[in-house]
Design an enzyme around this catalytic site. Structure first.
Site, PDB file in Angstrom:
ATOM      1  CG  ASP A  40      -1.985  -1.406   1.773  1.00 36.05           C
ATOM      2  OD1 ASP A  40      -1.910  -1.845   0.653  1.00 36.05           O
ATOM      3  OD2 ASP A  40      -1.730  -1.856   2.745  1.00 36.05           O
ATOM      4  N   GLY A 118     -11.492  -7.738   7.200  1.00 33.42           N
ATOM      5  CA  GLY A 118     -11.673  -8.961   6.560  1.00 33.42           C
ATOM      6  C   GLY A 118     -13.076  -7.839   7.188  1.00 33.42           C
ATOM      7  CE  LYS A 119     -16.272 -10.733   9.599  1.00 29.39           C
ATOM      8  NZ  LYS A 119     -17.237 -11.468   8.862  1.00 29.39           N
ATOM      9  CD  GLU A 224      -8.793  -3.767  -1.190  1.00 29.04           C
ATOM     10  OE1 GLU A 224      -9.313  -3.866   0.460  1.00 29.04           O
ATOM     11  OE2 GLU A 224      -7.691  -3.945  -1.233  1.00 29.04           O
TER      12      GLU A 224
END
Length: 340
Positions: A40, A118-119, A224
């Site tokens: 990233d 993941g949440k 994303e």
């Protein structure tokens, strides 16, 4: 950047990400000055030095004079900011997906913390420093606290992957989010410490999902890594589709759309709106050097435009590597990326 979804990603800094799920067989490599690991990545230049920041313990840093040979820097944070543990008591992982911008005489870093990978159990914070040079006596990151938080069972978006852009009127906009209900844009206050109109949210891109509300599965709606960049008359929204963080099994890739406004609508080359899951592919894995790539950023520095991303190196067994290449444009004003 639902980043460490199914993996405790290991960068070539040698630092393993602390996650709730055991890592796959990803290599642990020493820092390579000529081919550094990062996830990233975002970039800025101060003086004669380029600085790159990425996901990692305390936010990973590195710097270079020529974009060819890199030196590993110290993390921005030695300890997790206090507000993070108040907002996310179960947070114990790495800090994700920073964004960096020089604004009103200082550097601003925005960063994400996710307590449940993941949440949407996540939040984005903000810190400032007068310089990026870690050897300067003025170097000091001052944390400015939380910008936004997503809550399980309340929100259909995730507070990660932030990007800040200042529009032509001088107004800063906060772009962020991932999966489910997609990417958001919200107008910020002039000091970048919050939202000027917190009730005014703009969804600028999403992918279709068959899930019921609050199921939070990762099998679809895979979007994303938003980054908005102004070129000519248009704002370009870059986003990453499909799955990161799976080494050579990743299928991450970068798409783009453009708009005359930060808040959209963003349409792809064919004229289709990104709000309906569309986007023009501009950077994908070649199956030779990189299995997949994504979570990009874009800059104009010293008259040259750069495309920055991470790629999953096939030669290094799926390790995540820094990609920096010059960004070109076609005759119709669409970005062209050539990964060498």
């Amino acid at each position: 950047m639902l980043k460490k979804l199914l993996c405790a990603l290991v960068l070539s800094t040698g630092a393993a990400f602390a996650q709730e799920v055991p890592p796959p067989t990803l290599p642990v490599l020493p820092f390579n000055p000529k081919n550094p690991g990062i996830h990233d990545p975002v970039m800025a230049k101060e003086g004669d030095t380029f600085y790159v920041f990425g996901t990692g313990p305390g936010i990973a840093t590195m710097y270079s004079k020529d974009l060819k040979t890199w030196t590993e820097g110290k993390p921005i944070f030695e300890t997790t900011p206090a507000w993070v543990l108040e907002a996310l008591p179960h947070f114990k992982g790495d800090i994700w997906a920073p964004d960096v911008i020089f604004y009103q005489g200082q550097y601003h870093i925005f960063y994400a913390c996710n307590a449940t990978p993941g949440k949407p159990d996540a939040a984005i914070g903000h810190a400032t420093s007068p310089t990026l040079n870690q050897k300067s006596p003025n170097y000091k990151w001052t944390d400015q606290g939380k910008i936004v938080q997503s809550v399980l069972g309340r929100d259909q978006w995730q507070a990660i992957d932030s990007n800040v852009i200042v529009d032509d009127a001088g107004t800063p906009w906060f772009v962020f989010g991932s999966f489910w209900d997609g990417l958001k844009a919200v107008k910020m206050t002039k000091d970048m410490k919050g939202f000027s109109h917190p009730e005014e949210w703009h969804t600028i891109a999403r992918r279709p999902t068959a899930q019921k509300p609050y199921e939070y599965g990762l099998q679809d709606s895979q979007i994303e890594g938003a980054f908005v960049y102004k070129h000519g008359d248009y704002y370009y929204l870059f986003a990453s589709f499909d799955m990161c963080c799976r080494g050579v099994n990743s299928n991450y890739h970068v798409v783009v759309g453009r708009s005359k406004s930060v808040t959209g609508p963003y349409v792809d080359k064919a004229g289709y709106d990104m709000i309906d899951g569309n986007g023009t592919d501009i950077a994908i894995g070649d199956g030779v050097k990189y299995a997949a790539l994504g979570h990009n950023s874009v800059y104009k520095i010293d008259g040259k435009e750069y495309f920055v991303a991470h790629g999953y190196s096939i030669a290094d067994g799926g390790a995540s590597k820094l990609i920096i290449t010059e960004l070109k444009w076609d005759a119709n004003g669409w970005p062209v990326v050539q990964i060498k």
